[in-house]
Enzyme design. Structure first.
Site, PDB file in Angstrom:
ATOM      1  N   GLY A   1       0.821  -1.200   0.000  1.00  0.00           N
ATOM      2  CA  GLY A   1       0.000   0.000   0.000  1.00  0.00           C
ATOM      3  C   GLY A   1       0.854   1.248   0.000  1.00  0.00           C
ATOM      4  O   GLY A   1       2.081   1.193   0.183  1.00  0.00           O
ATOM      5  N   ASN A   2       0.222   2.362  -0.196  1.00  0.00           N
ATOM      6  CA  ASN A   2       0.892   3.647  -0.240  1.00  0.00           C
ATOM      7  C   ASN A   2       1.542   3.967   1.107  1.00  0.00           C
ATOM      8  O   ASN A   2       1.229   3.342   2.127  1.00  0.00           O
ATOM      9  CB  ASN A   2      -0.121   4.745  -0.592  1.00  0.00           C
ATOM     10  CG  ASN A   2       0.515   5.933  -1.305  1.00  0.00           C
ATOM     11  OD1 ASN A   2       1.701   6.201  -1.163  1.00  0.00           O
ATOM     12  ND2 ASN A   2      -0.282   6.655  -2.072  1.00  0.00           N
TER      13      ASN A   2
ATOM     14  N   LYS B   1      -0.353   0.008   6.777  1.00  0.00           N
ATOM     15  CA  LYS B   1       0.288  -1.307   6.741  1.00  0.00           C
ATOM     16  C   LYS B   1       0.797  -1.726   8.121  1.00  0.00           C
ATOM     17  O   LYS B   1       0.565  -2.847   8.572  1.00  0.00           O
ATOM     18  CB  LYS B   1       1.439  -1.297   5.730  1.00  0.00           C
ATOM     19  CG  LYS B   1       1.027  -0.991   4.296  1.00  0.00           C
ATOM     20  CD  LYS B   1       2.205  -1.011   3.346  1.00  0.00           C
ATOM     21  CE  LYS B   1       3.251   0.024   3.686  1.00  0.00           C
ATOM     22  NZ  LYS B   1       2.739   1.411   3.603  1.00  0.00           N
TER      23      LYS B   1
ATOM     24  N   THR C   1      -0.132  -0.710  11.024  1.00  0.00           N
ATOM     25  CA  THR C   1      -1.265  -0.928  11.933  1.00  0.00           C
ATOM     26  C   THR C   1      -1.846  -2.315  11.735  1.00  0.00           C
ATOM     27  O   THR C   1      -2.146  -3.024  12.706  1.00  0.00           O
ATOM     28  CB  THR C   1      -2.350   0.135  11.688  1.00  0.00           C
ATOM     29  OG1 THR C   1      -1.787   1.433  11.847  1.00  0.00           O
ATOM     30  CG2 THR C   1      -3.504  -0.037  12.666  1.00  0.00           C
TER      31      THR C   1
ATOM     32  N   GLU D   1       8.731  -3.074   7.842  1.00  0.00           N
ATOM     33  CA  GLU D   1       9.826  -2.447   7.116  1.00  0.00           C
ATOM     34  C   GLU D   1      10.890  -1.974   8.111  1.00  0.00           C
ATOM     35  O   GLU D   1      10.559  -1.352   9.128  1.00  0.00           O
ATOM     36  CB  GLU D   1       9.320  -1.249   6.313  1.00  0.00           C
ATOM     37  CG  GLU D   1       8.525  -1.611   5.085  1.00  0.00           C
ATOM     38  CD  GLU D   1       8.101  -0.386   4.298  1.00  0.00           C
ATOM     39  OE1 GLU D   1       8.180  -0.429   3.064  1.00  0.00           O
ATOM     40  OE2 GLU D   1       7.671   0.600   4.911  1.00  0.00           O
TER      41      GLU D   1
ATOM     42  N   TYR E   1      14.626  11.037  -0.247  1.00  0.00           N
ATOM     43  CA  TYR E   1      13.525  11.986  -0.350  1.00  0.00           C
ATOM     44  C   TYR E   1      14.026  13.380  -0.724  1.00  0.00           C
ATOM     45  O   TYR E   1      13.339  14.132  -1.406  1.00  0.00           O
ATOM     46  CB  TYR E   1      12.749  12.048   0.964  1.00  0.00           C
ATOM     47  CG  TYR E   1      11.813  10.869   1.175  1.00  0.00           C
ATOM     48  CD1 TYR E   1      11.208  10.217   0.103  1.00  0.00           C
ATOM     49  CD2 TYR E   1      11.519  10.421   2.468  1.00  0.00           C
ATOM     50  CE1 TYR E   1      10.358   9.157   0.293  1.00  0.00           C
ATOM     51  CE2 TYR E   1      10.650   9.352   2.673  1.00  0.00           C
ATOM     52  CZ  TYR E   1      10.075   8.727   1.589  1.00  0.00           C
ATOM     53  OH  TYR E   1       9.214   7.665   1.784  1.00  0.00           O
TER      54      TYR E   1
ATOM     55  N   GLU F   1       5.709  -6.607   5.649  1.00  0.00           N
ATOM     56  CA  GLU F   1       5.313  -5.282   5.179  1.00  0.00           C
ATOM     57  C   GLU F   1       6.097  -4.983   3.907  1.00  0.00           C
ATOM     58  O   GLU F   1       7.296  -4.803   3.924  1.00  0.00           O
ATOM     59  CB  GLU F   1       5.607  -4.221   6.240  1.00  0.00           C
ATOM     60  CG  GLU F   1       5.146  -2.829   5.845  1.00  0.00           C
ATOM     61  CD  GLU F   1       5.344  -1.806   6.954  1.00  0.00           C
ATOM     62  OE1 GLU F   1       4.893  -0.664   6.786  1.00  0.00           O
ATOM     63  OE2 GLU F   1       5.949  -2.156   7.991  1.00  0.00           O
ATOM     64  N   ARG F   2       5.390  -4.991   2.796  1.00  0.00           N
ATOM     65  CA  ARG F   2       5.967  -4.883   1.464  1.00  0.00           C
ATOM     66  C   ARG F   2       6.878  -6.079   1.162  1.00  0.00           C
ATOM     67  O   ARG F   2       7.020  -6.986   1.962  1.00  0.00           O
ATOM     68  CB  ARG F   2       6.692  -3.553   1.266  1.00  0.00           C
ATOM     69  CG  ARG F   2       5.758  -2.328   1.282  1.00  0.00           C
ATOM     70  CD  ARG F   2       6.288  -1.213   0.399  1.00  0.00           C
ATOM     71  NE  ARG F   2       5.329  -0.112   0.311  1.00  0.00           N
ATOM     72  CZ  ARG F   2       5.472   1.034   0.958  1.00  0.00           C
ATOM     73  NH1 ARG F   2       6.527   1.223   1.729  1.00  0.00           N
ATOM     74  NH2 ARG F   2       4.575   1.987   0.818  1.00  0.00           N
TER      75      ARG F   2
END
Length: 255
Positions: free
Chosen positions: A91-92, A97, A99, A115, A133, A173-174
């Site tokens: 997900g974004n 995720k 949670t 992650e 970023y 997660e991912r």
């Protein structure tokens, strides 16, 4: 492999535990299946169906949980790699995720891997997440290499070994799939062709060697609007993410 999309409205965990039903939609689009490099399967015949599922009772919707979509127990036990039944939560940024993964930590037979943000923000004193970023052209290759390395570590954990008790289910997660087919693609406009090809060659090496076995059995995709994800990220106030514009969330939503 089965792709499940959950439309996130309000409290994710509260919805999972308290709502009368989950909406499970759009099992797997043909083009997405092909782009991931998987062969065609009969699961594609059921794509674009809307199925209402009550997660708390044995009611309509159980047709999803059959060997057409999931490997059998024998298949899992006899995997050469020893990989357990594996679920990736996608997900974004800010979709919920972490949670959702927290809910799975209550079950001793399920291993949960979030992650490794702590590693990404402080690898021997270097904040690679913050750097990518700030300047994705300069740091995109380095950061995605770090992500691939850390995700591979999650993929190869909990392999079944003789005489060793291992979890029956692993939730991540991912995954390396989203690393390659979402985030590397999102960076394609700023990375050089050589950098993209190098990242892809590492992914293909891991994908095509059985000793790695980076496949997953189920993908749970948390579909959240870019606006909601953006507001959640602002609220949690993680330093590295505060400069992300709404356009970034919109790009990842379309990925």
């Amino acid at each position: 492999m089965l792709l499940i999309k959950i439309i996130c409205v309000g409290s994710l965990v509260g919805g999972l535990l308290g709502a009368p039903e989950l909406k499970i939609i759009d099992l797997m689009d043909q083009s997405l299946w092909s782009s991931l490099g998987y062969p065609e399967k009969s699961i594609l015949d059921t794509s674009r169906r809307n199925i209402q599922v009550d997660p708390l009772s044995a009611q309509p919707g159980l047709e999803l949980w059959n060997p057409e979509y999931f490997p059998s127990a024998d298949n899992i036990i006899n995997r050469v790699s020893g990989r357990p039944f594996t679920i990736s939560v996608e997900g974004n940024v800010g979709s919920g995720k972490s949670t959702l993964l927290q809910y799975f930590t209550d079950y001793p037979d399920i291993s949960v891997y979030k992650e490794p943000v702590e590693m990404w923000t402080n690898l021997n004193g270097t904040d690679f997440l913050g750097l990518v970023y700030q300047d994705s052209k300069r740091w995109g290759m380095a950061f995605e290499s770090l992500v691939q390395r850390s995700m591979l570590d999650h993929h190869i954990r909990d392999r079944r070994q003789k005489g060793k008790l291992t979890p029956a289910v692993k939730v991540m997660e991912r995954s390396l799939q989203s690393c390659r087919y979402c985030f590397v693609e999102q960076l394609r406009t700023v990375l050089s062709i050589g950098e993209v090809n190098l990242l892809d060659s590492w992914h293909q090496l891991m994908k095509n060697n059985i000793e790695f076995d980076i496949d997953v059995d189920v993908i749970i995709y948390l579909k959240t609007s870019p606006e909601v994800a953006f507001q959640r990220v602002r609220k949690r106030n993680r330093q590295q993410e505060m400069s992300l514009p709404l356009d970034y969330f919109d790009q990842m939503h379309r990925c």
